[in-house]
Scaffold this active site. Structure first.
Site, mmCIF file in Angstrom:
data_model
loop_
_atom_site.group_PDB
_atom_site.id
_atom_site.type_symbol
_atom_site.label_atom_id
_atom_site.label_comp_id
_atom_site.label_asym_id
_atom_site.label_seq_id
_atom_site.Cartn_x
_atom_site.Cartn_y
_atom_site.Cartn_z
ATOM 1 N N ASP A 61 0.839 -1.205 0.000
ATOM 2 C CA ASP A 61 0.000 0.000 0.000
ATOM 3 C C ASP A 61 0.874 1.255 0.000
ATOM 4 O O ASP A 61 0.366 2.377 -0.051
ATOM 5 C CB ASP A 61 -1.025 -0.002 1.149
ATOM 6 N N SER A 62 2.198 1.081 0.006
ATOM 7 C CA SER A 62 3.109 2.211 -0.231
ATOM 8 C C SER A 62 2.828 2.830 -1.599
ATOM 9 O O SER A 62 3.280 3.944 -1.881
ATOM 10 C CB SER A 62 4.571 1.755 -0.145
ATOM 11 N N ASP A 104 -1.183 -6.201 -0.171
ATOM 12 C CA ASP A 104 -1.435 -5.533 1.110
ATOM 13 C C ASP A 104 -2.929 -5.309 1.320
ATOM 14 O O ASP A 104 -3.611 -4.770 0.437
ATOM 15 C CB ASP A 104 -0.752 -4.154 1.103
ATOM 16 N N LYS A 133 -1.091 -9.371 3.219
ATOM 17 C CA LYS A 133 -0.321 -8.837 4.350
ATOM 18 C C LYS A 133 -1.203 -7.880 5.138
ATOM 19 O O LYS A 133 -1.955 -7.101 4.539
ATOM 20 C CB LYS A 133 0.935 -8.111 3.862
ATOM 21 N N GLU A 135 -1.232 -5.404 8.968
ATOM 22 C CA GLU A 135 -0.321 -4.767 9.938
ATOM 23 C C GLU A 135 -0.793 -4.940 11.380
ATOM 24 O O GLU A 135 -1.987 -4.869 11.674
ATOM 25 C CB GLU A 135 -0.214 -3.268 9.628
ATOM 26 N N GLU A 202 9.605 -3.981 10.362
ATOM 27 C CA GLU A 202 10.011 -2.688 9.795
ATOM 28 C C GLU A 202 10.560 -1.764 10.876
ATOM 29 O O GLU A 202 9.921 -1.519 11.905
ATOM 30 C CB GLU A 202 8.802 -2.032 9.106
HETATM 31 O O1 KIV Z 1 3.543 -1.081 1.615
HETATM 32 C C1 KIV Z 1 4.730 -1.439 1.595
HETATM 33 O O2 KIV Z 1 5.475 -1.182 0.650
HETATM 34 C C2 KIV Z 1 5.243 -2.146 2.744
HETATM 35 C C3 KIV Z 1 6.736 -2.328 2.824
HETATM 36 C C4 KIV Z 1 7.352 -1.076 3.308
HETATM 37 C C5 KIV Z 1 7.101 -3.490 3.670
HETATM 38 O O3 KIV Z 1 4.504 -2.538 3.602
#
Ligand code: KIV
Length: 286
Positions: A61-62, A104, A133, A135, A202
């Site tokens: 989600d970056s 994500d 993924k 968090e 992280e």
């Molecule tokens: O969203 C993302 O790119 C991440 C990485 C920083 C691990 O969660």
């Protein structure tokens, strides 16, 4: 492969490469071979990363920051995550790519209930992801167990969890005081117990990430700003290519330096992680 926009990588470097699977990633963890992961958000970069030998592609989600120009990941929606996951999957299919794809779950898409998490995770898997993924620790363990019991592989994410940036007061190193060190260790064990097969750590001190990695018997830790003691490494692709709009975190290396192509830079990242030359623990003042 010719496209109206240029040439995609012809295929993987070794034509006999098999698709990366969870058992293979677990086998790498057990043998001590470092797992490599990069983010990618579109067809072409995903294909290039795959051709460079990256085992895992994280549709992170970056993308909210690097693709959409948002200030944080909080504004990213499930619809956007599915769109980018589908693009990555199509890119890999076109080149017979083998990477393991992790999608994500964005902010707000798994917080309400286990059932909401199942619906969101199903959408990502139907978009082509192999794993989702999410968090945080604590309450997420119940959600992880619920998903894993229903056949959805889960990657956990501890330490700096960007979706909680407002609660954390910024992008700060986590796990520095005794209480938060203990909480992180407990969360890691609980998430493994709930069935998480991978875990991003992280921005935590290298010594703590190494201890957590050693304490986990089944879950592969993937570090970012967490030193070299984890089972694998991940970086945001734009950061490692030196095209970040803001300031690069100090643990990031610009792998484009001295390289003549993006694929060569990514291959250099893979080689440096596998060879133990990246990350450089001297860059971890925390
Ligand atoms: O969203 C993302 O790119 C991440 C990485 C920083 C691990 O969660």
């Amino acid at each position: 492969m010719g496209t109206p926009y240029g040439t995609l990588p012809a295929s993987s470097p070794e034509p006999q490469r098999k698709p990366v699977s969870l058992p293979r990633l677990q086998d790498m963890r057990e043998r001590g071979e470092k797992i490599t992961m990069l983010t990618a958000y579109d067809a072409t970069f995903a294909a290039v990363a795959d051709a460079a030998g990256v085992e895992c592609i994280l549709v992170g989600d970056s993308l909210g920051m690097v693709c959409q120009g948002l200030a944080s990941t909080v504004g990213v929606t499930l619809e956007t995550m599915c769109y980018h996951t589908e693009s990555v999957v199509r890119g890999l299919r076109r080149v017979q790519g083998t990477a393991w794809i992790i999608g994500d779950l964005p902010f707000g898409s798994y917080h309400e209930s286990r059932e909401q998490a199942l619906r969101s995770a199903s959408a990502l898997l139907q978009a082509g992801a192999h794993m989702v993924k999410l968090e945080g620790g604590g309450w997420t363990c119940e959600t992880v167990r619920f998903l894993v019991e229903r056949g959805i592989p889960v990657c956990a994410h501890l330490g700096l969890t960007p979706q909680s940036v407002h609660a954390l007061g910024g992008y700060r190193v986590q796990g520095r005081d005794p209480a938060s060190i203990e909480r992180l260790k407990h969360d890691a064990l609980d998430l493994q117990d709930a069935g998480a097969a991978m875990m991003v750590l992280e921005m935590v001190p290298a010594a703590l990430a190494t201890q957590i990695t050693a304490a986990l018997a089944r879950c592969a830790t993937i570090g970012i700003g967490a030193g070299k003691g984890t089972a694998g490494q991940v970086l945001v692709m734009h950061d490692m290519l030196g095209i970040n709009l803001g300031k690069n975190p100090k643990f990031v290396r610009n792998f484009m330096t001295g390289q003549s192509s993006v694929q060569a830079a990514m291959a250099a990242y893979v080689a440096a992680v596998k060879g133990g030359q990246f990350p450089d623990d001297a860059l971890h003042a925390w």
